[in-house]
Write a protein that holds these residues in place. Sequence first.
Motif, mmCIF file in Angstrom:
data_model
loop_
_atom_site.group_PDB
_atom_site.id
_atom_site.type_symbol
_atom_site.label_atom_id
_atom_site.label_comp_id
_atom_site.label_asym_id
_atom_site.label_seq_id
_atom_site.Cartn_x
_atom_site.Cartn_y
_atom_site.Cartn_z
ATOM 1 N N ASN A 139 0.708 -1.136 -0.027
ATOM 2 C CA ASN A 139 -0.123 0.132 0.090
ATOM 3 C C ASN A 139 0.709 1.131 -0.101
ATOM 4 O OD1 ASN A 139 -1.728 2.108 0.581
ATOM 5 N ND2 ASN A 139 -3.287 0.821 1.967
ATOM 6 N N PRO A 140 0.987 1.892 -1.354
ATOM 7 C CA PRO A 140 1.860 3.100 -1.095
ATOM 8 C C PRO A 140 1.398 4.159 -0.180
ATOM 9 C CG PRO A 140 1.219 2.465 -3.262
ATOM 10 C CD PRO A 140 0.457 1.625 -2.571
ATOM 11 N N GLU A 141 0.179 4.312 0.144
ATOM 12 C CA GLU A 141 -0.574 5.436 0.881
ATOM 13 C C GLU A 141 0.151 4.988 2.370
ATOM 14 O OE1 GLU A 141 -4.601 6.519 0.827
ATOM 15 O OE2 GLU A 141 -4.842 5.696 -1.282
ATOM 16 N N PHE A 142 0.239 3.590 2.709
ATOM 17 C CA PHE A 142 0.486 3.549 4.189
ATOM 18 C C PHE A 142 2.079 3.743 4.142
ATOM 19 C CE2 PHE A 142 2.379 0.379 6.992
ATOM 20 C CZ PHE A 142 1.940 0.788 8.224
ATOM 21 N N GLY A 143 2.754 3.462 3.090
ATOM 22 C CA GLY A 143 4.297 3.441 3.065
ATOM 23 C C GLY A 143 4.529 4.946 3.357
ATOM 24 N N PHE A 144 3.860 6.025 2.524
ATOM 25 C CA PHE A 144 4.056 7.244 2.667
ATOM 26 C C PHE A 144 3.732 7.909 4.221
ATOM 27 C CE2 PHE A 144 5.514 7.026 -1.469
ATOM 28 C CZ PHE A 144 6.316 8.360 -1.461
ATOM 29 N N PHE A 145 2.676 7.378 4.541
ATOM 30 C CA PHE A 145 1.997 7.745 6.121
ATOM 31 C C PHE A 145 3.169 7.628 6.914
ATOM 32 C CE2 PHE A 145 0.344 6.470 9.839
ATOM 33 C CZ PHE A 145 -0.560 7.907 10.301
ATOM 34 N N PHE A 146 3.674 6.129 6.738
ATOM 35 C CA PHE A 146 4.483 5.620 7.766
ATOM 36 C C PHE A 146 5.944 6.586 7.806
ATOM 37 C CE2 PHE A 146 8.207 3.052 9.212
ATOM 38 C CZ PHE A 146 7.760 2.477 10.206
ATOM 39 N N LEU A 147 6.413 6.917 6.733
ATOM 40 C CA LEU A 147 7.618 8.095 6.532
ATOM 41 C C LEU A 147 7.290 9.131 7.167
ATOM 42 C CD1 LEU A 147 8.879 6.896 3.101
ATOM 43 C CD2 LEU A 147 9.772 6.448 5.090
ATOM 44 N N ARG A 148 6.068 9.668 6.869
ATOM 45 C CA ARG A 148 5.877 10.900 7.530
ATOM 46 C C ARG A 148 5.528 10.821 9.034
ATOM 47 N NH1 ARG A 148 0.923 11.263 4.256
ATOM 48 N NH2 ARG A 148 -0.044 12.439 6.234
ATOM 49 N N LEU A 149 5.038 9.930 9.542
ATOM 50 C CA LEU A 149 4.745 9.453 10.892
ATOM 51 C C LEU A 149 6.373 9.510 11.657
ATOM 52 C CD1 LEU A 149 3.305 8.659 13.428
ATOM 53 C CD2 LEU A 149 3.507 6.362 12.517
ATOM 54 N N ALA A 150 7.136 8.693 11.114
ATOM 55 C CA ALA A 150 8.473 8.586 11.462
ATOM 56 C C ALA A 150 9.245 9.927 11.646
ATOM 57 C CB ALA A 150 9.583 7.658 10.944
ATOM 58 N N SER A 151 9.175 10.600 10.399
ATOM 59 C CA SER A 151 9.968 12.027 10.330
ATOM 60 C C SER A 151 9.252 12.922 11.521
ATOM 61 C CB SER A 151 9.664 12.820 9.013
ATOM 62 O OG SER A 151 10.168 11.636 7.957
ATOM 63 N N ALA A 152 7.979 12.926 11.645
ATOM 64 C CA ALA A 152 7.238 13.753 12.559
ATOM 65 C C ALA A 152 7.925 13.623 13.889
ATOM 66 C CB ALA A 152 5.865 13.806 12.459
ATOM 67 N N ARG A 153 7.769 12.194 14.254
ATOM 68 C CA ARG A 153 8.434 11.924 15.602
ATOM 69 C C ARG A 153 10.099 12.299 15.821
ATOM 70 N NH1 ARG A 153 4.942 9.978 18.280
ATOM 71 N NH2 ARG A 153 4.628 8.216 17.302
ATOM 72 N N LEU A 154 10.845 12.371 14.782
ATOM 73 C CA LEU A 154 12.214 12.554 14.922
ATOM 74 C C LEU A 154 12.115 14.142 15.253
ATOM 75 C CD1 LEU A 154 13.672 10.282 12.109
ATOM 76 C CD2 LEU A 154 14.230 10.274 14.612
ATOM 77 N N PHE A 155 11.504 14.811 14.229
ATOM 78 C CA PHE A 155 11.140 16.327 14.284
ATOM 79 C C PHE A 155 10.918 16.880 15.521
ATOM 80 C CE2 PHE A 155 11.497 16.329 9.808
ATOM 81 C CZ PHE A 155 12.684 17.149 9.564
ATOM 82 N N GLU A 156 9.878 16.008 16.149
ATOM 83 C CA GLU A 156 9.347 16.331 17.600
ATOM 84 C C GLU A 156 10.327 16.295 18.590
ATOM 85 O OE1 GLU A 156 5.076 15.290 20.336
ATOM 86 O OE2 GLU A 156 5.866 13.960 18.727
ATOM 87 N N ASN A 157 11.185 15.152 18.592
ATOM 88 C CA ASN A 157 12.339 14.812 19.597
ATOM 89 C C ASN A 157 13.333 15.947 19.515
ATOM 90 O OD1 ASN A 157 10.710 12.473 20.314
ATOM 91 N ND2 ASN A 157 12.248 11.038 19.143
ATOM 92 N N ILE A 158 13.692 16.156 18.353
ATOM 93 C CA ILE A 158 14.694 17.177 18.154
ATOM 94 C C ILE A 158 14.361 18.630 18.755
ATOM 95 C CG2 ILE A 158 16.096 18.588 16.298
ATOM 96 C CD1 ILE A 158 15.881 16.309 14.514
ATOM 97 N N ASP A 159 13.296 18.683 18.539
ATOM 98 C CA ASP A 159 12.587 20.309 18.968
ATOM 99 C C ASP A 159 12.653 20.294 20.668
ATOM 100 O OD1 ASP A 159 12.147 21.105 16.748
ATOM 101 O OD2 ASP A 159 9.876 20.745 16.467
ATOM 102 N N LYS A 160 12.088 19.035 21.132
ATOM 103 C CA LYS A 160 12.033 18.885 22.611
ATOM 104 C C LYS A 160 13.718 18.979 23.081
ATOM 105 C CE LYS A 160 9.290 17.531 25.903
ATOM 106 N NZ LYS A 160 8.108 18.406 26.271
ATOM 107 N N LEU A 161 14.624 18.415 22.383
ATOM 108 C CA LEU A 161 16.075 18.129 23.000
ATOM 109 C C LEU A 161 16.557 19.875 22.757
ATOM 110 C CD1 LEU A 161 17.304 15.151 21.455
ATOM 111 C CD2 LEU A 161 17.083 15.682 24.015
#
Length: 219
Positions: free
Chosen positions: A178-200
């Motif tokens: 499912n390409p839609e799920f694939g891109f959702f997963f990438l956006r999800l992981a990227s958002a989590r990484l940016f959220e952690n960076i902002d917190k740090l």
Amino acid sequence: MDMTYLQHAGSAFASIFVVATCTMRTMIPLRVFGILTNVILISISIPTHNYPTLILHAVLLPLNAYRLHQMLQLVRDVKKSVNSDLSMEWLKPFMTERHCVAGEALFYKDEKAEDMFYIVSGRYRLVESGIELPVGAIVGELGMLSPSNARTQTLECIEAGTVLSVSYSQVEELYVQNPEFGFFFLRLASARLFENIDKLETRLAQHDAPPLPAAAQPA
């Protein structure tokens, strides 16, 4: 004489298209030129009675057309997934329900990661970053992207609730299918990484900030 000229002209056109396809770096133009080549050679093969070439390109034409359709559909799916939010309702049948109580750790930092979670109810907190996750959030996906497949943080339940879990093996299958799920997963992981960076960055800024003078400190 006319047939010979037609054969030479057709061969010249086909050679031009073949050379053009060798210079292309993406699949969609390559398929379009392939279809044009098939059409030209079929058109030439009929009056010249070149049946082997006619049969070959009559088979290749629908194949190229089908592959072009697949590529265009994939591009549409990708654009749709990038420009809109993906509902996770369809993912729930692949997941297993788990009830959590306050104080329970769903996973610990540095342990081996094998699944990720969808929060249905309750309250949960990533211990190291202090981030509280809302209902509807997905957590545990970064362990799949980690080279060592290790958890990057500890997840603790702070108010009893329910989560749904899905194994990484199932996630990999869905990612491919499912390409839609694939891109959702990438956006999800990227958002989590940016959220952690902002917190740090916020914590570092607070740590590096000069202390208030004694007169300015609250009584």
